[in-house]
Design a protein around this motif. Structure first.
Motif, PDB file in Angstrom:
ATOM      1  N   LYS A 110     -35.617  34.565 -59.015  1.00 39.42           N
ATOM      2  CA  LYS A 110     -36.058  35.508 -59.937  1.00 39.42           C
ATOM      3  C   LYS A 110     -36.333  34.592 -61.383  1.00 39.42           C
ATOM      4  CE  LYS A 110     -35.195  40.228 -60.897  1.00 39.42           C
ATOM      5  NZ  LYS A 110     -34.739  41.521 -60.512  1.00 39.42           N
ATOM      6  N   VAL A 111     -37.411  35.332 -62.079  1.00 35.84           N
ATOM      7  CA  VAL A 111     -37.462  35.081 -63.408  1.00 35.84           C
ATOM      8  C   VAL A 111     -37.202  35.921 -64.574  1.00 35.84           C
ATOM      9  CG1 VAL A 111     -39.231  33.824 -64.898  1.00 35.84           C
ATOM     10  CG2 VAL A 111     -39.138  33.322 -62.398  1.00 35.84           C
ATOM     11  N   PHE A 112     -36.534  35.417 -65.498  1.00 39.68           N
ATOM     12  CA  PHE A 112     -36.119  36.407 -66.455  1.00 39.68           C
ATOM     13  C   PHE A 112     -36.510  35.935 -67.855  1.00 39.68           C
ATOM     14  CE2 PHE A 112     -33.071  36.246 -63.506  1.00 39.68           C
ATOM     15  CZ  PHE A 112     -32.605  37.816 -63.026  1.00 39.68           C
ATOM     16  N   TYR A 113     -36.912  36.834 -68.844  1.00 43.10           N
ATOM     17  CA  TYR A 113     -37.293  36.501 -70.174  1.00 43.10           C
ATOM     18  C   TYR A 113     -36.051  36.841 -71.234  1.00 43.10           C
ATOM     19  CZ  TYR A 113     -42.032  36.008 -68.315  1.00 43.10           C
ATOM     20  OH  TYR A 113     -42.872  35.612 -67.675  1.00 43.10           O
ATOM     21  N   ASN A 114     -35.050  37.070 -70.684  1.00 42.66           N
ATOM     22  CA  ASN A 114     -33.686  37.243 -71.554  1.00 42.66           C
ATOM     23  C   ASN A 114     -32.765  36.543 -70.877  1.00 42.66           C
ATOM     24  OD1 ASN A 114     -31.690  38.062 -73.196  1.00 42.66           O
ATOM     25  ND2 ASN A 114     -32.050  40.467 -72.987  1.00 42.66           N
ATOM     26  N   PRO A 115     -32.153  35.326 -71.526  1.00 42.60           N
ATOM     27  CA  PRO A 115     -31.155  34.738 -70.875  1.00 42.60           C
ATOM     28  C   PRO A 115     -29.658  35.305 -70.795  1.00 42.60           C
ATOM     29  CG  PRO A 115     -32.232  33.480 -72.843  1.00 42.60           C
ATOM     30  CD  PRO A 115     -32.643  34.847 -72.797  1.00 42.60           C
ATOM     31  N   ILE A 116     -29.692  36.550 -71.615  1.00 45.67           N
ATOM     32  CA  ILE A 116     -28.405  37.389 -71.378  1.00 45.67           C
ATOM     33  C   ILE A 116     -28.317  38.079 -69.918  1.00 45.67           C
ATOM     34  CG2 ILE A 116     -26.878  39.284 -72.236  1.00 45.67           C
ATOM     35  CD1 ILE A 116     -27.844  38.303 -75.047  1.00 45.67           C
ATOM     36  N   GLU A 117     -29.595  38.764 -69.598  1.00 46.26           N
ATOM     37  CA  GLU A 117     -29.782  39.539 -68.213  1.00 46.26           C
ATOM     38  C   GLU A 117     -29.786  38.507 -67.262  1.00 46.26           C
ATOM     39  OE1 GLU A 117     -33.046  42.228 -66.204  1.00 46.26           O
ATOM     40  OE2 GLU A 117     -33.588  41.346 -68.287  1.00 46.26           O
ATOM     41  N   ALA A 118     -30.214  37.057 -67.339  1.00 53.09           N
ATOM     42  CA  ALA A 118     -30.112  36.142 -66.615  1.00 53.09           C
ATOM     43  C   ALA A 118     -28.717  35.750 -66.040  1.00 53.09           C
ATOM     44  CB  ALA A 118     -31.005  35.065 -66.592  1.00 53.09           C
ATOM     45  N   ASN A 119     -27.899  35.849 -67.169  1.00 52.65           N
ATOM     46  CA  ASN A 119     -26.396  35.518 -66.828  1.00 52.65           C
ATOM     47  C   ASN A 119     -25.640  36.645 -66.161  1.00 52.65           C
ATOM     48  OD1 ASN A 119     -25.659  32.582 -67.771  1.00 52.65           O
ATOM     49  ND2 ASN A 119     -26.696  33.268 -69.768  1.00 52.65           N
ATOM     50  N   ILE A 120     -26.049  37.732 -66.398  1.00 58.39           N
ATOM     51  CA  ILE A 120     -25.426  38.843 -65.878  1.00 58.39           C
ATOM     52  C   ILE A 120     -25.866  38.860 -64.408  1.00 58.39           C
ATOM     53  CG2 ILE A 120     -25.365  41.321 -65.420  1.00 58.39           C
ATOM     54  CD1 ILE A 120     -25.877  41.515 -68.814  1.00 58.39           C
ATOM     55  N   VAL A 121     -26.991  38.557 -64.252  1.00 60.20           N
ATOM     56  CA  VAL A 121     -27.358  38.726 -62.794  1.00 60.20           C
ATOM     57  C   VAL A 121     -26.837  37.267 -61.915  1.00 60.20           C
ATOM     58  CG1 VAL A 121     -29.263  38.220 -61.154  1.00 60.20           C
ATOM     59  CG2 VAL A 121     -29.439  39.942 -63.007  1.00 60.20           C
ATOM     60  N   LYS A 122     -26.870  36.266 -62.614  1.00 58.81           N
ATOM     61  CA  LYS A 122     -26.087  35.242 -61.851  1.00 58.81           C
ATOM     62  C   LYS A 122     -24.656  35.378 -61.868  1.00 58.81           C
ATOM     63  CE  LYS A 122     -24.483  30.671 -63.223  1.00 58.81           C
ATOM     64  NZ  LYS A 122     -24.282  29.910 -64.545  1.00 58.81           N
ATOM     65  N   SER A 123     -23.882  35.934 -62.600  1.00 60.42           N
ATOM     66  CA  SER A 123     -22.663  36.343 -62.166  1.00 60.42           C
ATOM     67  C   SER A 123     -22.232  37.312 -61.179  1.00 60.42           C
ATOM     68  CB  SER A 123     -21.910  36.949 -63.698  1.00 60.42           C
ATOM     69  OG  SER A 123     -22.004  35.966 -64.734  1.00 60.42           O
ATOM     70  N   ARG A 124     -23.071  38.143 -61.301  1.00 60.49           N
ATOM     71  CA  ARG A 124     -23.068  39.369 -60.019  1.00 60.49           C
ATOM     72  C   ARG A 124     -23.310  38.622 -58.720  1.00 60.49           C
ATOM     73  NH1 ARG A 124     -26.135  45.148 -59.554  1.00 60.49           N
ATOM     74  NH2 ARG A 124     -24.842  45.698 -57.939  1.00 60.49           N
ATOM     75  N   LEU A 125     -24.098  37.670 -58.601  1.00 58.48           N
ATOM     76  CA  LEU A 125     -24.310  36.902 -57.597  1.00 58.48           C
ATOM     77  C   LEU A 125     -23.224  36.042 -56.929  1.00 58.48           C
ATOM     78  CD1 LEU A 125     -28.388  36.169 -57.574  1.00 58.48           C
ATOM     79  CD2 LEU A 125     -26.903  37.934 -56.218  1.00 58.48           C
ATOM     80  N   ILE A 126     -22.547  35.421 -58.041  1.00 55.95           N
ATOM     81  CA  ILE A 126     -21.570  34.349 -58.001  1.00 55.95           C
ATOM     82  C   ILE A 126     -20.432  35.261 -57.335  1.00 55.95           C
ATOM     83  CG2 ILE A 126     -19.955  32.804 -58.982  1.00 55.95           C
ATOM     84  CD1 ILE A 126     -22.285  31.783 -60.541  1.00 55.95           C
ATOM     85  N   ASP A 127     -20.268  36.216 -57.877  1.00 62.21           N
ATOM     86  CA  ASP A 127     -19.009  37.272 -57.452  1.00 62.21           C
ATOM     87  C   ASP A 127     -19.171  37.662 -56.102  1.00 62.21           C
ATOM     88  OD1 ASP A 127     -17.724  36.874 -60.028  1.00 62.21           O
ATOM     89  OD2 ASP A 127     -18.513  38.925 -60.917  1.00 62.21           O
ATOM     90  N   ALA A 128     -20.383  37.680 -55.637  1.00 64.42           N
ATOM     91  CA  ALA A 128     -20.759  37.926 -54.333  1.00 64.42           C
ATOM     92  C   ALA A 128     -20.850  36.858 -53.177  1.00 64.42           C
ATOM     93  CB  ALA A 128     -22.008  38.708 -54.207  1.00 64.42           C
ATOM     94  N   GLY A 129     -20.438  35.976 -53.776  1.00 65.15           N
ATOM     95  CA  GLY A 129     -20.153  34.323 -52.883  1.00 65.15           C
ATOM     96  C   GLY A 129     -21.553  33.825 -52.671  1.00 65.15           C
ATOM     97  N   ILE A 130     -22.608  34.099 -53.675  1.00 68.18           N
ATOM     98  CA  ILE A 130     -23.780  33.424 -53.429  1.00 68.18           C
ATOM     99  C   ILE A 130     -23.805  32.344 -54.479  1.00 68.18           C
ATOM    100  CG2 ILE A 130     -26.389  33.721 -53.479  1.00 68.18           C
ATOM    101  CD1 ILE A 130     -25.902  36.416 -52.527  1.00 68.18           C
ATOM    102  N   GLN A 131     -24.095  31.127 -54.236  1.00 67.91           N
ATOM    103  CA  GLN A 131     -24.253  29.818 -55.089  1.00 67.91           C
ATOM    104  C   GLN A 131     -25.622  29.984 -55.567  1.00 67.91           C
ATOM    105  OE1 GLN A 131     -23.591  26.237 -52.908  1.00 67.91           O
ATOM    106  NE2 GLN A 131     -21.390  26.827 -52.475  1.00 67.91           N
ATOM    107  N   CYS A 132     -25.611  29.852 -57.165  1.00 67.40           N
ATOM    108  CA  CYS A 132     -27.034  29.958 -57.866  1.00 67.40           C
ATOM    109  C   CYS A 132     -26.749  29.262 -59.154  1.00 67.40           C
ATOM    110  CB  CYS A 132     -27.459  31.286 -57.982  1.00 67.40           C
ATOM    111  SG  CYS A 132     -26.296  32.407 -58.852  1.00 67.40           S
ATOM    112  N   PHE A 133     -27.810  28.805 -59.755  1.00 61.96           N
ATOM    113  CA  PHE A 133     -27.608  28.394 -60.960  1.00 61.96           C
ATOM    114  C   PHE A 133     -29.045  28.561 -61.829  1.00 61.96           C
ATOM    115  CE2 PHE A 133     -29.875  25.245 -58.418  1.00 61.96           C
ATOM    116  CZ  PHE A 133     -31.080  24.833 -59.260  1.00 61.96           C
TER     117      PHE A 133
END
Length: 121
Positions: free
Chosen positions: A8-31
């Motif tokens: 996924k592509v985001f134009y807001n770094p804050i929104e990107a970090n929120i989604v990244k944190s949600r996926l990491i909490d679910a056990g999905i590795q992402c960056f």
């Protein structure tokens, strides 16, 4: 070897970090990539194509289903007005933090004007 894809592509770094944190909490590795450049200079957003969320291709379907899930924050009562409910424990003793409540009053206005007048002197 698993292929890493741009999920996924985001134009807001804050929104990107929120989604990244949600996926990491679910056990999905992402960056994220291009996050720091866009944070330092938001005008580069269009040139770089936004902040990109990368993950393994095998996790793409699971990540999509996790992001589609919604957490019910308001439970409708019989009168039609919503009551906030904790999604983890179901408690009804949930509310906004102090900064988001409406705190306007005549006293607040008077004190604000008093400080403004004393500052101008």
């Amino acid at each position: 070897m698993d292929k890493i894809v741009v999920f996924k592509v985001f134009y807001n770094p804050i929104e990107a970090n929120i989604v990244k944190s949600r996926l990491i909490d679910a056990g999905i590795q992402c960056f994220l990539s291009d996050e720091h450049t866009i944070t330092l200079n938001p005008l580069y957003t269009q040139a770089l194509g936004g902040v990109k969320l990368h993950l393994f291709q095998r996790d793409a379907a699971m990540a999509g289903s996790i992001l589609e899930e919604t957490i019910p924050a308001i439970e409708e009562s019989g009168e039609g007005d919503g009551e906030y409910v904790c999604p983890n424990c179901g408690s009804h003793h949930v509310g906004y933090v102090q900064a988001t409540k409406k705190r306007f009053s005549i006293l607040t206005m008077f004190v604000s004007i008093l400080f403004m007048v004393t500052r101008l002197m």
